[in-house]
Design a protein around this motif. Sequence first.
Motif, PDB file in Angstrom:
ATOM      1  N   ALA A 129      21.261  -0.007  55.689  1.00 10.29           N
ATOM      2  CA  ALA A 129      21.991  -0.907  56.225  1.00 10.29           C
ATOM      3  C   ALA A 129      21.610  -2.569  56.033  1.00 10.29           C
ATOM      4  O   ALA A 129      20.151  -2.545  55.828  1.00 10.29           O
ATOM      5  CB  ALA A 129      22.593  -1.017  57.717  1.00 10.29           C
ATOM      6  N   TYR A 146      22.124   6.498  57.116  1.00 15.91           N
ATOM      7  CA  TYR A 146      22.644   5.358  56.169  1.00 15.91           C
ATOM      8  C   TYR A 146      22.384   4.076  57.261  1.00 15.91           C
ATOM      9  O   TYR A 146      22.597   3.030  56.816  1.00 15.91           O
ATOM     10  CB  TYR A 146      24.197   5.237  55.927  1.00 15.91           C
ATOM     11  CG  TYR A 146      24.292   5.645  54.517  1.00 15.91           C
ATOM     12  CD1 TYR A 146      24.480   4.564  53.587  1.00 15.91           C
ATOM     13  CD2 TYR A 146      24.136   6.899  53.935  1.00 15.91           C
ATOM     14  CE1 TYR A 146      24.375   4.848  52.104  1.00 15.91           C
ATOM     15  CE2 TYR A 146      24.165   7.300  52.608  1.00 15.91           C
ATOM     16  CZ  TYR A 146      24.434   6.221  51.560  1.00 15.91           C
ATOM     17  OH  TYR A 146      24.433   6.599  50.432  1.00 15.91           O
ATOM     18  N   TYR A 203      28.474   3.454  57.732  1.00 13.28           N
ATOM     19  CA  TYR A 203      28.008   2.186  56.761  1.00 13.28           C
ATOM     20  C   TYR A 203      28.984   1.594  56.137  1.00 13.28           C
ATOM     21  O   TYR A 203      29.071   0.422  56.257  1.00 13.28           O
ATOM     22  CB  TYR A 203      26.917   3.111  55.932  1.00 13.28           C
ATOM     23  CG  TYR A 203      26.364   2.073  55.197  1.00 13.28           C
ATOM     24  CD1 TYR A 203      25.201   1.302  55.709  1.00 13.28           C
ATOM     25  CD2 TYR A 203      26.506   1.872  53.744  1.00 13.28           C
ATOM     26  CE1 TYR A 203      24.652   0.180  54.601  1.00 13.28           C
ATOM     27  CE2 TYR A 203      25.813   1.014  53.029  1.00 13.28           C
ATOM     28  CZ  TYR A 203      24.910  -0.035  53.458  1.00 13.28           C
ATOM     29  OH  TYR A 203      24.191  -0.760  52.656  1.00 13.28           O
TER      30      TYR A 203
END
Length: 508
Positions: free
Chosen positions: A104, A133, A166
Amino acid sequence: MKQPTPLVLAAVSVLALVLASPALAQDSTPPTADIPVAAPAAPEAPAAPAAPAAAAEAPQPASPAPAPAAQAAPEPAAPAPAATVSAPDASAPAAPVAPTAPAAADNAAPAAPAATPAKPKVAKKPVPAGPSYAASTPIKIPATPWSSMPTFDAGSLDRLNGLSQYYAQIARNGGFPAAPPAGLSQGATGSAVLALRQRLVMEKDLPESERDNPKWDARLTTAVSRFQQRYGLQATGKIDERTRAQMAVSVQHRLVQIGHNMERVGARFIDFNRRYVVVNIPSAQVEAIENGEVARRYIAVVGRPQNPSPEVDATISAINFNPTWTVPQSIIKKEIGPHMVRDPSYLSRQRMSVIDGSGRTIDPKTIDWSSGKAANYTIRQAYGAGNSLGQLRIQMPNSDSVYMHDTPSKRLFGSVDRFFSHGCVRVQGVNDLAAWLLGSGWDAKRVGQEIATGARKDQAIPDRVPVHWVYMTAYVTPDGTAHFRPDIYNLDFGSASRIADAQVVNPY
């Protein structure tokens, strides 16, 4: 009616929150332009220097060099049409790549925790899921695009859930920047390059430290190539029309696409064995997986939109050397009959026999081919040169009567878009796949020797191998790399992703 899994419901909830946010600035209308079909001679090969010169989806190893195909009968087994999936509320070749897991953005708000996922049955030795993610992990651009990571395994649903969270965060932050203009390439400079860098940083194809350079340099070319590889495109390293079209798809539509894939994966209840085969239909790719890694990867030709390849779970039971082909009734009605009306010598030229219900061979001239009664007979093509199955068939009994096989039309393996069959899957390098299935004592050379005898032979697989045909237009490999593929059968976006029927070349 099958109830949605908690994880699919979680994806729907994520998208509902995203679409309610006033911060969304992007138009969520699907793209309307059809994706053009490239000329069959153009293989879909990665640009990375370390990659072998192969056609799309990283075949390993390749079959003999393609040769012009003799006229052959239509490809076998027309399956039932794929069911339409309703959209939830909340796309080698381009071969998969293996970087450190995407992360991220540093300033992004953490994604909301996901509901406890409902997983497919876990294998005895499940493949460990890749990093989330949502994790903060530095990105590393790989030196080579080739990867041993499988498309489909026991962790697929969990990783799609992480990808959904995400992308939901990207949507809450305003979405992707505008797609760059087609033709942008090395040497360019200015605001369009800055916007491109911002997009590539968002999807972790480019490190955050490279965001603010207004010049197109070699590292940006590498990042664009990586994006193209992940999206199943030719790795040209520049913004061509297809690359721009993929960058023009909004993050909201990617969330819908991910949600559909979560729904399809969540509906599969699979005990992943130590050895299994996966056919990802949108990728037109076959993977032979052993101990959680891809032992072999092959490019394939799969069903065209009019004759889609179905999602199948079956068991490979035998290898058929020098197989005959029994023509499905649907092909007799739609194609053989009209051929015979125009050219009564068609069956003899194709080395096909007509057999009645008593097993007797009859004269094709005694049949009224325009009446539709021809479907009452069995039509069988002799084995050998020109047979539509080629010289080898992989037997996998299933209710859709589809299978994997060789083909005399090997030139189609060089196409960028390989959606040409009647539903079965043609495999480049099928002799090597057969040897892997047969196990100890077999290699592609020995398979070729069996074929060269010219005899019909069925060789049982000693340890039967499961095979799974999947329709995954979005997936995340265990190393954390997200991939997208075209929605060729319109199960995600409808007509926006269809390849125009008029542009599909003759599949025979």
